[in-house]
Design a protein around this motif. Structure first.
Motif, PDB file in Angstrom:
ATOM      1  N   MET A   1       0.847  -1.189   0.000  1.00 19.24           N
ATOM      2  CA  MET A   1       0.000   0.000   0.000  1.00 19.24           C
ATOM      3  C   MET A   1       0.886   1.243   0.000  1.00 19.24           C
ATOM      4  O   MET A   1       1.935   1.253   0.609  1.00 19.24           O
ATOM      5  N   GLN A   2       0.436   2.247  -0.677  1.00 20.31           N
ATOM      6  CA  GLN A   2       1.126   3.535  -0.772  1.00 20.31           C
ATOM      7  C   GLN A   2       0.617   4.480   0.318  1.00 20.31           C
ATOM      8  O   GLN A   2      -0.556   4.455   0.654  1.00 20.31           O
ATOM      9  N   ARG A   3       1.502   5.314   0.820  1.00 17.34           N
ATOM     10  CA  ARG A   3       1.127   6.336   1.807  1.00 17.34           C
ATOM     11  C   ARG A   3       0.823   7.628   1.059  1.00 17.34           C
ATOM     12  O   ARG A   3       1.540   7.999   0.136  1.00 17.34           O
ATOM     13  N   TYR A   4      -0.243   8.321   1.480  1.00 17.73           N
ATOM     14  CA  TYR A   4      -0.677   9.563   0.836  1.00 17.73           C
ATOM     15  C   TYR A   4      -0.942  10.646   1.878  1.00 17.73           C
ATOM     16  O   TYR A   4      -1.419  10.355   2.976  1.00 17.73           O
ATOM     17  N   LEU A   5      -0.653  11.879   1.483  1.00 16.85           N
ATOM     18  CA  LEU A   5      -1.049  13.052   2.247  1.00 16.85           C
ATOM     19  C   LEU A   5      -2.284  13.625   1.574  1.00 16.85           C
ATOM     20  O   LEU A   5      -2.271  13.907   0.374  1.00 16.85           O
ATOM     21  N   ILE A   6      -3.355  13.770   2.335  1.00 15.07           N
ATOM     22  CA  ILE A   6      -4.590  14.365   1.823  1.00 15.07           C
ATOM     23  C   ILE A   6      -4.749  15.711   2.524  1.00 15.07           C
ATOM     24  O   ILE A   6      -4.809  15.774   3.749  1.00 15.07           O
ATOM     25  N   SER A   7      -4.785  16.780   1.748  1.00 12.85           N
ATOM     26  CA  SER A   7      -5.000  18.127   2.279  1.00 12.85           C
ATOM     27  C   SER A   7      -6.350  18.607   1.776  1.00 12.85           C
ATOM     28  O   SER A   7      -6.692  18.387   0.615  1.00 12.85           O
ATOM     29  N   TYR A   8      -7.103  19.258   2.652  1.00 15.71           N
ATOM     30  CA  TYR A   8      -8.445  19.682   2.248  1.00 15.71           C
ATOM     31  C   TYR A   8      -8.799  21.003   2.902  1.00 15.71           C
ATOM     32  O   TYR A   8      -8.294  21.350   3.968  1.00 15.71           O
ATOM     33  N   GLU A   9      -9.656  21.758   2.206  1.00 15.95           N
ATOM     34  CA  GLU A   9     -10.079  23.060   2.697  1.00 15.95           C
ATOM     35  C   GLU A   9     -11.502  23.328   2.215  1.00 15.95           C
ATOM     36  O   GLU A   9     -11.804  23.197   1.030  1.00 15.95           O
ATOM     37  N   PHE A  10     -12.366  23.710   3.159  1.00 11.54           N
ATOM     38  CA  PHE A  10     -13.732  24.061   2.800  1.00 11.54           C
ATOM     39  C   PHE A  10     -13.747  25.376   2.034  1.00 11.54           C
ATOM     40  O   PHE A  10     -12.967  26.282   2.335  1.00 11.54           O
ATOM     41  N   ALA A  11     -14.657  25.482   1.081  1.00 10.18           N
ATOM     42  CA  ALA A  11     -14.771  26.685   0.252  1.00 10.18           C
ATOM     43  C   ALA A  11     -15.269  27.878   1.063  1.00 10.18           C
ATOM     44  O   ALA A  11     -14.816  28.999   0.872  1.00 10.18           O
ATOM     45  N   ASP A  12     -16.215  27.641   1.981  1.00  8.37           N
ATOM     46  CA  ASP A  12     -16.759  28.740   2.786  1.00  8.37           C
ATOM     47  C   ASP A  12     -17.386  28.180   4.058  1.00  8.37           C
ATOM     48  O   ASP A  12     -17.436  26.972   4.275  1.00  8.37           O
ATOM     49  N   GLY A  13     -17.887  29.075   4.906  1.00  6.62           N
ATOM     50  CA  GLY A  13     -18.462  28.688   6.187  1.00  6.62           C
ATOM     51  C   GLY A  13     -19.683  27.793   6.067  1.00  6.62           C
ATOM     52  O   GLY A  13     -19.886  26.894   6.884  1.00  6.62           O
ATOM     53  N   GLU A  14     -20.523  28.040   5.064  1.00  4.25           N
ATOM     54  CA  GLU A  14     -21.717  27.210   4.880  1.00  4.25           C
ATOM     55  C   GLU A  14     -21.335  25.779   4.530  1.00  4.25           C
ATOM     56  O   GLU A  14     -21.916  24.830   5.054  1.00  4.25           O
ATOM     57  N   ASP A  15     -20.359  25.632   3.626  1.00  2.00           N
ATOM     58  CA  ASP A  15     -19.899  24.289   3.264  1.00  2.00           C
ATOM     59  C   ASP A  15     -19.252  23.600   4.465  1.00  2.00           C
ATOM     60  O   ASP A  15     -19.431  22.408   4.672  1.00  2.00           O
ATOM     61  N   GLN A  16     -18.535  24.361   5.284  1.00  2.00           N
ATOM     62  CA  GLN A  16     -17.905  23.789   6.466  1.00  2.00           C
ATOM     63  C   GLN A  16     -18.969  23.305   7.457  1.00  2.00           C
ATOM     64  O   GLN A  16     -18.839  22.237   8.046  1.00  2.00           O
ATOM     65  N   GLU A  17     -20.021  24.078   7.618  1.00  2.00           N
ATOM     66  CA  GLU A  17     -21.101  23.671   8.525  1.00  2.00           C
ATOM     67  C   GLU A  17     -21.777  22.396   8.024  1.00  2.00           C
ATOM     68  O   GLU A  17     -22.010  21.463   8.793  1.00  2.00           O
ATOM     69  N   GLU A  18     -22.064  22.338   6.730  1.00  2.84           N
ATOM     70  CA  GLU A  18     -22.674  21.132   6.158  1.00  2.84           C
ATOM     71  C   GLU A  18     -21.729  19.940   6.278  1.00  2.84           C
ATOM     72  O   GLU A  18     -22.145  18.826   6.615  1.00  2.84           O
ATOM     73  N   GLY A  19     -20.439  20.179   6.018  1.00  5.59           N
ATOM     74  CA  GLY A  19     -19.442  19.108   6.149  1.00  5.59           C
ATOM     75  C   GLY A  19     -19.325  18.616   7.580  1.00  5.59           C
ATOM     76  O   GLY A  19     -19.142  17.429   7.818  1.00  5.59           O
ATOM     77  N   GLY A  20     -19.445  19.523   8.554  1.00  7.59           N
ATOM     78  CA  GLY A  20     -19.423  19.127   9.954  1.00  7.59           C
ATOM     79  C   GLY A  20     -20.580  18.212  10.306  1.00  7.59           C
ATOM     80  O   GLY A  20     -20.411  17.220  11.018  1.00  7.59           O
ATOM     81  N   GLU A  21     -21.770  18.534   9.799  1.00  3.61           N
ATOM     82  CA  GLU A  21     -22.937  17.667  10.019  1.00  3.61           C
ATOM     83  C   GLU A  21     -22.718  16.291   9.394  1.00  3.61           C
ATOM     84  O   GLU A  21     -23.042  15.268   9.993  1.00  3.61           O
ATOM     85  N   MET A  22     -22.146  16.291   8.174  1.00  3.32           N
ATOM     86  CA  MET A  22     -21.863  15.018   7.498  1.00  3.32           C
ATOM     87  C   MET A  22     -20.856  14.192   8.298  1.00  3.32           C
ATOM     88  O   MET A  22     -21.007  12.976   8.416  1.00  3.32           O
ATOM     89  N   LEU A  23     -19.841  14.861   8.860  1.00  3.70           N
ATOM     90  CA  LEU A  23     -18.829  14.171   9.651  1.00  3.70           C
ATOM     91  C   LEU A  23     -19.443  13.552  10.906  1.00  3.70           C
ATOM     92  O   LEU A  23     -19.163  12.402  11.242  1.00  3.70           O
ATOM     93  N   ILE A  24     -20.300  14.308  11.582  1.00  2.84           N
ATOM     94  CA  ILE A  24     -20.977  13.783  12.772  1.00  2.84           C
ATOM     95  C   ILE A  24     -21.795  12.551  12.417  1.00  2.84           C
ATOM     96  O   ILE A  24     -21.702  11.514  13.088  1.00  2.84           O
ATOM     97  N   ASN A  25     -22.586  12.625  11.355  1.00  3.38           N
ATOM     98  CA  ASN A  25     -23.415  11.489  10.930  1.00  3.38           C
ATOM     99  C   ASN A  25     -22.553  10.285  10.566  1.00  3.38           C
ATOM    100  O   ASN A  25     -22.872   9.141  10.934  1.00  3.38           O
TER     101      ASN A  25
END
Length: 103
Positions: A1-25
């Motif tokens: 298996m290969q090792r990878y670095l995944i970097s990510y950034e939300f586009a804006d606060g609304e997307d971050q809030e929706e992503g937070g809900e998705m993460l909780i679920n």
């Protein structure tokens, strides 16, 4: 298996809030326990105040990674690149140093 670095950034606060809900679920429905055997997380950090994060994972393919990250693709910019761990990095530098001495 290969090792990878995944970097990510939300586009804006609304997307971050929706992503937070998705993460909780995802988490409350057993998310970490439901990862495939060919996907291992070594480290994970998320800077909630900035909406950015980084993960180091091992996976058998980029396809496996994208299957895991697919739900969040529309909410954030995701960058995936191969990486080495510290032991591999030191070994590589030692090898290069030996090759330089032999030249």
């Amino acid at each position: 298996m290969q090792r990878y670095l995944i970097s990510y950034e939300f586009a804006d606060g609304e997307d971050q809030e929706e992503g937070g809900e998705m993460l909780i679920n995802w988490y409350e429905s057993g998310g970490p326990q439901n990862r495939p055997e060919n996907y291992e997380v070594h480290s994970w950090i998320f800077m909630i105040q900035n909406g950015i994060g980084h993960s180091v994972v091992s996976a058998d393919s980029l396809e496996t990674i994208w299957k895991q990250w697919h739900p969040w693709r529309r909410l954030m910019d995701i960058n995936i690149q191969p990486c080495l761990d510290l032991d591999e990095t030191v070994s590589l530098f030692k090898k290069e140093k030996m090759n330089t001495r032999m030249d």
